[in-house]
Design a protein around this motif. Structure first.
Motif, PDB file in Angstrom:
ATOM      1  N   UNK A   3       0.831  -1.215   0.000  1.00  0.00           N
ATOM      2  CA  UNK A   3       0.000   0.000   0.000  1.00  0.00           C
ATOM      3  C   UNK A   3       0.860   1.256   0.000  1.00  0.00           C
ATOM      4  N   UNK A   4       1.954   1.232   0.771  1.00  0.00           N
ATOM      5  CA  UNK A   4       2.823   2.421   0.820  1.00  0.00           C
ATOM      6  C   UNK A   4       3.466   2.667  -0.542  1.00  0.00           C
ATOM      7  N   UNK A   5       3.877   1.588  -1.215  1.00  0.00           N
ATOM      8  CA  UNK A   5       4.498   1.759  -2.543  1.00  0.00           C
ATOM      9  C   UNK A   5       3.476   2.295  -3.542  1.00  0.00           C
ATOM     10  N   UNK A   6       2.247   1.789  -3.466  1.00  0.00           N
ATOM     11  CA  UNK A   6       1.193   2.280  -4.369  1.00  0.00           C
ATOM     12  C   UNK A   6       0.930   3.764  -4.105  1.00  0.00           C
ATOM     13  N   UNK A   7       0.931   4.144  -2.825  1.00  0.00           N
ATOM     14  CA  UNK A   7       0.705   5.555  -2.491  1.00  0.00           C
ATOM     15  C   UNK A   7       1.844   6.418  -3.021  1.00  0.00           C
ATOM     16  N   UNK A   8       3.078   5.939  -2.903  1.00  0.00           N
ATOM     17  CA  UNK A   8       4.222   6.723  -3.389  1.00  0.00           C
ATOM     18  C   UNK A   8       4.175   6.846  -4.914  1.00  0.00           C
ATOM     19  N   UNK A  50       9.146  13.343  -1.820  1.00  0.00           N
ATOM     20  CA  UNK A  50       8.489  12.273  -1.048  1.00  0.00           C
ATOM     21  C   UNK A  50       8.575  12.569   0.452  1.00  0.00           C
ATOM     22  N   UNK A  51       9.719  13.095   0.881  1.00  0.00           N
ATOM     23  CA  UNK A  51       9.940  13.371   2.303  1.00  0.00           C
ATOM     24  C   UNK A  51       8.949  14.344   2.908  1.00  0.00           C
ATOM     25  N   UNK A  86      12.949   3.792   2.023  1.00  0.00           N
ATOM     26  CA  UNK A  86      11.690   4.058   1.311  1.00  0.00           C
ATOM     27  C   UNK A  86      11.627   5.514   0.830  1.00  0.00           C
ATOM     28  N   UNK A  87      12.453   6.384   1.418  1.00  0.00           N
ATOM     29  CA  UNK A  87      12.455   7.798   1.020  1.00  0.00           C
ATOM     30  C   UNK A  87      11.990   8.725   2.125  1.00  0.00           C
ATOM     31  N   UNK A 107      12.470  10.918   5.416  1.00  0.00           N
ATOM     32  CA  UNK A 107      13.608  11.617   6.043  1.00  0.00           C
ATOM     33  C   UNK A 107      13.833  11.075   7.453  1.00  0.00           C
ATOM     34  N   UNK A 108      15.104  11.008   7.826  1.00  0.00           N
ATOM     35  CA  UNK A 108      15.442  10.407   9.119  1.00  0.00           C
ATOM     36  C   UNK A 108      14.661  11.057  10.265  1.00  0.00           C
ATOM     37  N   UNK A 109      14.554  12.391  10.221  1.00  0.00           N
ATOM     38  CA  UNK A 109      13.881  13.093  11.338  1.00  0.00           C
ATOM     39  C   UNK A 109      12.370  12.834  11.338  1.00  0.00           C
ATOM     40  N   UNK A 110      11.870  12.240  10.262  1.00  0.00           N
ATOM     41  CA  UNK A 110      10.430  11.952  10.216  1.00  0.00           C
ATOM     42  C   UNK A 110      10.104  10.470  10.408  1.00  0.00           C
ATOM     43  N   UNK A 111      11.076   9.736  10.907  1.00  0.00           N
ATOM     44  CA  UNK A 111      10.792   8.360  11.331  1.00  0.00           C
ATOM     45  C   UNK A 111      10.537   8.442  12.837  1.00  0.00           C
TER      46      UNK A 111
END
Ligand code: F6P
Length: 531
Positions: A216-221, A234-235, A251-252, A254-258
């Motif tokens: 689903x995440x890949x389809x959304x991207x 994407x970030x 997956x693309x 950003x580190x600060x958004x994990x």
């Protein structure tokens, strides 16, 4: 080796079952005018009435003895202090630490986990405030209007249930969508209504390896890249809640958004962690904190109250009475509150994934029933669907009725009808139609037998705090039952098996998968023709 069913208390309960088998619940009320008062209790904004059960005083006392003689006190202390109680996965179980806003240290492998919990909470605060205020911009400079949570199981059910339950507190300009099913029509339908420039995707997955979520995440991207930005954008539109930082970044994201969480948070117990991010985005960080505080209040109650006054312990023991002694197979959850329409699904995973076990913590098969089949839907809808079977069918189904007392302004008459319907049902289940001269007589084959048990849980109001307490109540109820049954409530090997075989079948779609059974091979043949 200790055998639960050979214990003196268990055997006494079996004798009590035989002795009270023909008791009528209504007679308990006649015999004891104080029964409602004695068999109800309040914790914060939650009120539980457990008087309409086929549980005599003697039975209740014996059930409490069962808890006294179990490892509950020890196991509860071990859970809260971070000992390894998930023995098959060699992990502590610390969702309770996530809602502890105090500064008492909790150690895992010698490290205090409280600072990282606080740090992640601060990250949730900063991010949710930036999105809600419009400071967070999409790639084209527009503010976020739609949030899509992509996750499944515990990475979907908790936030999904809570966001819907607390919809009246939602940010007026933010809309929330939950995509879980690997069936592509689910995500297609959601995406078809969205503008990529103003949509934020949260990829919620503890492991970042769950097939459904990744697809689903890949389809959304792909949809985002085809309809809007480039790779570099994407970030600004994808963030993740995951323990697997590296995979999320690949997956693309950003580190600060994990948004981190930890192996010691089980999927079905994760709504208090960064998996709860959609809740903070919807109702605001303050509301999210209230949710945690409500759960923490229930944690304190669970730790401090004597078993005879302990809401989760009492609910667990009554459940054990029905499952192990009366022979009930299922537990119905019926919220008389449309906002709680996802609650039965949430509790279904919580209970069935936790206590759907048939070996004890040492790996020995158990010789007693464990977790019930949990199911249900909102009332009053359920009245016109499955209540007939509950009133007159051959099954014996204990019911949890749940409602909030405070009406919504403008629809007070609806709320009155809703609550009176619930009370009428609970009464009818207990009384049946016997003795009611207007209804069919007790000898009539069409009469309702009654004597069907229920609990009633009333929330003063459906607030973040009370919802937090309600969910923690059920978490602890499931925990107590697991301890008494001596099973591990925190692993899910059956689900893992399904995940593994799904992987194997999809890998072999092009080859002759001769080592599968003939049925699977035959069906695979039919599937193959379409790909
Ligand atoms: O359903 C099994 C399960 O492992 C749940 O416990 C978990 O919530 C869900 O899968 C999703 O896993 P993940 O968050 O790793 O994608």
């Amino acid at each position: 080796m200790f055998q639960l069913t050979r214990s003196v208390t268990w055997q006494a309960l079996e004798r009590l079952r035989d002795k009270t088998h023909n008791d009528r619940i209504r007679d308990y009320f006649t015999a004891d005018p104080q029964r409602f008062k004695k068999m109800s209790l309040r914790v914060g904004g939650l009120f539980l009435d457990y008087s309409k059960h086929q549980v005599s005083d003697e039975v209740l006392a014996k059930l409490i003895e069962l808890a006294d003689h179990s490892a509950l006190v020890q196991r509860r202390a071990q859970m809260f202090s971070g000992d390894i109680i998930n023995v098959t996965e060699n992990r502590p179980v610390l969702h309770t630490a996530l809602r502890n806003l105090g500064d008492e240290p909790v150690y895992v492998d010698g490290d205090d986990v409280m600072p990282e919990i606080t740090r992640t909470r601060e990250q949730i605060k900063a991010f949710s405030e930036a999105v809600r205020s419009g400071e967070w911009k999409g790639y084209s400079g527009e503010r976020i209007k739609d949030v899509v949570n992509i996750g499944i199981g515990g990475s979907d059910l908790g936030p999904n249930m809570a966001v819907r339950a607390l919809l009246k507190y939602r940010h007026p300009e933010l809309h929330f969508h939950f995509v879980s099913n690997v069936d592509g029509t689910h995500i297609q339908k959601v995406l078809s209504r969205l503008n990529p420039a103003t949509t934020l995707f949260i990829v919620s997955t503890k492991t970042f390896s769950t097939q459904e979520t990744l697809l689903n995440a890949k389809t959304a991207r792909r949809w985002f890249l085809e309809n809007a930005g480039e790779d570099a954008d994407v970030g600004a539109h994808f963030i993740a809640a995951s323990t697997n930082r590296r995979a999320a970044m690949a997956f693309g994201i950003r580190e600060e958004n994990v948004f981190e969480f930890w192996a010691w948070v089980g999927g079905r117990y994760s709504m208090w962690s960064s998996i709860g991010l959609p809740i903070a985005l919807s109702i605001g960080f303050e509301g999210f904190i209230e949710l945690l505080e409500g759960a923490h209040e229930m944690d304190r109650h669970f730790i401090e109250a004597p078993f005879s006054q302990n809401m989760p312990v009492l609910m667990a023991l009554i459940g054990i009475w029905y499952i192990n002694f009366i022979g009930a197979e299922t537990q119905a959850i019926v919220p008389y509150d449309q906002a709680l329409n996802q609650l039965p699904s949430f509790l279904q995973q919580l209970d069935m994934e936790s206590n759907g076990k048939s070996v004890d913590i040492f790996g020995h098969p158990v010789n007693y029933k464990t977790g019930p089949i949990v199911w249900g839907q909102t009332g009053s809808n359920g009245q016109h669907a499955f209540f007939q079977l509950l009133h007159q069918g051959t099954r014996y189904v204990p019911i949890d009725f749940i409602a909030s007392l405070k009406p919504e302004p403008g629809v007070e008459d609806h709320h009155f009808a809703l609550l009176t319907n619930m009370l009428a049902q609970a009464n009818a289940f207990m009384e049946g139609s016997q003795g009611d001269s207007k209804e069919l007589s007790q000898h009539d084959p069409y009469s309702c037998p009654g004597n069907r048990p229920s609990s009633t849980l009333l929330l003063d109001e459906l607030t973040p705090r009370n919802l937090g307490a309600l969910i923690a109540l059920y978490e602890h109820k499931v925990f107590v039952q697991g301890v008494i049954w001596n099973i591990n409530s925190f692993d899910q090997w059956g689900v893992q098996l399904g995940k593994r075989i799904a992987g194997e079948i999809s890998e072999r779609i092009d080859t002759n998968a001769a080592d599968f059974d003939a049925s699977t091979q035959g069906l695979l043949e039919l599937v193959r023709a379409h790909f």
